[in-house]
Scaffold this active site. Structure first.
Site, short mmCIF file in Angstrom:
data_model
loop_
_atom_site.label_atom_id
_atom_site.label_comp_id
_atom_site.label_asym_id
_atom_site.label_seq_id
_atom_site.Cartn_x
_atom_site.Cartn_y
_atom_site.Cartn_z
N THR A 263 36.03 -65.88 -41.00
CA THR A 263 37.22 -66.78 -41.07
C THR A 263 36.71 -68.04 -41.10
O THR A 263 37.40 -68.86 -41.72
CB THR A 263 37.95 -66.38 -39.53
OG1 THR A 263 38.34 -65.01 -39.63
CG2 THR A 263 39.57 -67.19 -39.60
N ASN B 11 38.90 -55.97 -49.03
CA ASN B 11 38.81 -55.25 -47.62
C ASN B 11 39.56 -54.12 -47.66
O ASN B 11 39.51 -53.07 -46.66
CB ASN B 11 39.19 -56.37 -46.40
CG ASN B 11 40.35 -57.19 -46.63
OD1 ASN B 11 40.37 -58.05 -47.71
ND2 ASN B 11 41.29 -56.84 -45.79
N GLN C 131 33.07 -58.33 -47.51
CA GLN C 131 33.00 -56.77 -47.70
C GLN C 131 31.89 -56.48 -48.48
O GLN C 131 31.87 -55.12 -48.56
CB GLN C 131 34.42 -56.33 -48.07
CG GLN C 131 35.71 -56.44 -46.97
CD GLN C 131 35.30 -55.56 -45.52
OE1 GLN C 131 34.56 -54.94 -45.60
NE2 GLN C 131 36.08 -56.17 -44.55
N SER D 122 29.65 -62.42 -43.41
CA SER D 122 29.87 -62.33 -41.96
C SER D 122 28.82 -61.02 -41.24
O SER D 122 28.77 -60.40 -41.97
CB SER D 122 31.29 -62.01 -41.69
OG SER D 122 31.57 -61.62 -40.18
N ALA D 123 28.42 -61.36 -40.17
CA ALA D 123 27.70 -60.57 -39.36
C ALA D 123 28.15 -59.18 -39.14
O ALA D 123 27.40 -58.28 -39.02
CB ALA D 123 26.75 -61.15 -38.18
N HIS D 124 29.40 -58.94 -38.48
CA HIS D 124 29.76 -57.91 -37.89
C HIS D 124 30.00 -56.82 -38.74
O HIS D 124 30.62 -55.71 -38.22
CB HIS D 124 30.89 -58.24 -36.79
CG HIS D 124 32.17 -58.54 -37.31
ND1 HIS D 124 33.12 -57.55 -37.16
CD2 HIS D 124 32.68 -59.71 -37.94
CE1 HIS D 124 34.28 -58.35 -37.91
NE2 HIS D 124 33.95 -59.68 -38.09
N THR E 88 26.44 -76.29 -30.30
CA THR E 88 25.26 -75.36 -30.10
C THR E 88 25.21 -74.17 -30.84
O THR E 88 26.36 -73.34 -30.49
CB THR E 88 25.21 -75.45 -28.65
OG1 THR E 88 25.20 -76.71 -28.15
CG2 THR E 88 23.93 -74.74 -28.08
N CYS F 174 51.94 -53.43 -38.82
CA CYS F 174 52.70 -52.48 -37.97
C CYS F 174 53.56 -52.92 -36.92
O CYS F 174 53.38 -52.20 -35.90
CB CYS F 174 51.56 -51.20 -37.81
SG CYS F 174 49.93 -51.85 -37.26
N1 PLP Z 1 37.21 -61.76 -45.21
C1 PLP Z 1 36.98 -60.39 -45.61
C2 PLP Z 1 37.35 -59.85 -46.81
C3 PLP Z 1 37.30 -59.69 -44.35
O1 PLP Z 1 37.64 -58.34 -44.56
C4 PLP Z 1 37.25 -60.20 -43.16
C5 PLP Z 1 37.22 -59.40 -41.88
O2 PLP Z 1 38.03 -58.50 -41.71
C6 PLP Z 1 37.16 -61.60 -42.75
C7 PLP Z 1 37.25 -62.59 -44.12
C8 PLP Z 1 37.16 -62.40 -41.49
O3 PLP Z 1 35.71 -62.32 -41.22
P1 PLP Z 1 35.44 -62.58 -39.71
O4 PLP Z 1 35.85 -61.22 -38.86
O5 PLP Z 1 33.95 -62.59 -39.38
O6 PLP Z 1 36.08 -63.76 -39.11
#
Ligand code: PLP
Length: 381
Positions: free
Chosen positions: A72, A149, A177, A197-199, A235, A321
């Protein structure tokens, strides 16, 4: 009850090896990477090492990796940071972007930019002719995601980048994704900036990066001590960045095998979905291997998600939803899907830990839920 997790596009569990790599930095190695003493130097080395690992996965030099808090923030940094360098003109984003690209584009609209949503085909792919038509007008910024996504459809970002560069626009892709699921090569895509993104790749929440072409004179969103080459003060989140680096290594090591395995599991799932009479969205286009986005006519996605949750399966609804008659997904609407069918959308996203047995059990559970719900509907009718 233990749930079987099929929502890896929302987030992934942290891989045990990634966690091991992070733990020292949550314990004794707590230094600030800007400090000049030994604890600080150890933290700095760890951040630099992670930067090399992220860079290697996407084939760039370490100096092109700007660590931020996640996808994000990276998307906001590009959209707003680019706009701050340019005179307002047109910003063109695909109609299927994640809200963290779509909303910043809307914000630019308040600052005098003309916002253009680029059409997608019925298969969920960017309509390159619509991009060309948009680029006939002066355009400063273009953003097209690498994999959606919801549908998992892979976009023709290299072609979009060629067109955008010809029109002198800055081109960005959100690769959140796609990373870890497909080879992602920054130079081959030809973009100026890319979000990761890492997660979503078995790393921790709270770390991500904007990969940049160093020639780009982006303006930072966050000012302060000048961290991350002045592009993101604050930091560094050392444990999360270390985890991100370890997750990138893991992704590189297992991508090919994982891709083949997940593709086979998805094919098995979609064969089963076919016999239940489900519609699979985006199946005609190239997709990341783990994602299946489907609807069963006459059953709300929200209802299916709740019933499947009760049965022990974690999947995601496709529609917002919050109301009795939820808004259908903007992605499906852009693809021209009938809004009633779109309200049935359920996203199923596989991960490294899923097995054939889990997919088969899920299909049995889905069948049972659908049979029951159809029975109830018939009683009411
Ligand atoms: N972009 C896409 C295509 C995503 O699917 C997501 C998370 O669902 C994000 C950006 C956001 O990433 P983060 O959760 O690391 O902020």
């Amino acid at each position: 009850m233990k749930h079987t997790y099929f929502d890896h596009n929302a987030t992934t569990p942290i891989d045990p090896g990634v966690l091991e790599a992070m733990l020292p930095f949550l314990r004794g190695e707590f230094g600030n990477a800007s400090s000049r003493h030994e604890l600080g130097i150890t933290a700095r080395r760890a951040v630099d090492f992670a930067r090399e690992r992220v860079a290697a996965l996407v084939n760039v030099r370490p100096a092109q990796v700007v660590f931020v808090s996640g996808g994000t923030e990276a998307n906001n940094l590009f959209m707003k940071g680019a706009a701050a360098c340019l005179a307002p003109s047109q910003v063109a984003v695909s109609a299927i972007e994640h809200p963290c690209v779509a909303r910043p584009a809307q914000e630019l609209g308040r600052a005098g930019w003309k916002v253009r949503r680029l059409a997608v085909t019925a298969a969920g792919e960017l309509d390159l002719a619509d991009l060309d038509a948009a680029l006939a007008e002066p355009t400063g910024i273009v953003s097209v995601m690498l994999a959606n996504n919801e549908t998992g459809v892979v976009q023709q970002v290299a072609a979009a980048a060629t067109a955008a560069r010809r029109a002198n626009a800055w081109i960005h892709t959100d690769a959140v994704q796609a990373l870890g699921k497909l080879p992602v090569d920054f130079a081959a895509l030809g973009v100026h900036a890319m979000t990761v993104s890492a997660h979503k790749i078995y790393g921790p929440k709270g770390a991500g990066a904007l990969i940049i072409d160093r020639k780009l004179g982006l303006r930072p969103l966050i000012h302060g001590g000048g961290h991350e080459q002045g592009l993101r003060s604050g930091t560094e989140n050392v444990p999360a960045i270390v985890g991100f680096g370890a997750a990138c290594d893991l992704a590189a090591a297992r991508m090919a095998g994982l891709r083949a395995r997940l593709e086979a599991l998805r094919a098995r799932l979609e064969q089963g979905l076919g016999s239940i009479g489900a519609t699979v969205f985006g199946a005609a286009a190239p997709r990341i291997p783990n994602t299946s986005y489907f609807a069963i006519d006459g059953i709300m996605g929200e209802t299916l998600v709740i019933e499947l949750d009760k049965a022990g399966y974690a999947v995601a609804p496709g529609a917002a939803c919050s109301s009795a008659n939820p808004e259908p997904s903007a992605t499906l609407v852009a693809m021209g899907v009938d809004p009633d069918l779109a309200r049935g959308a359920v996203r199923f996203s596989l991960g490294a830990g899923n097995t054939t047995e889990e997919v088969d059990d899920f299909l049995r559970a889905l069948n049972a839920v659908v049979t029951r719900l159809r029975g109830l509907a018939a009683m009411v009718a």
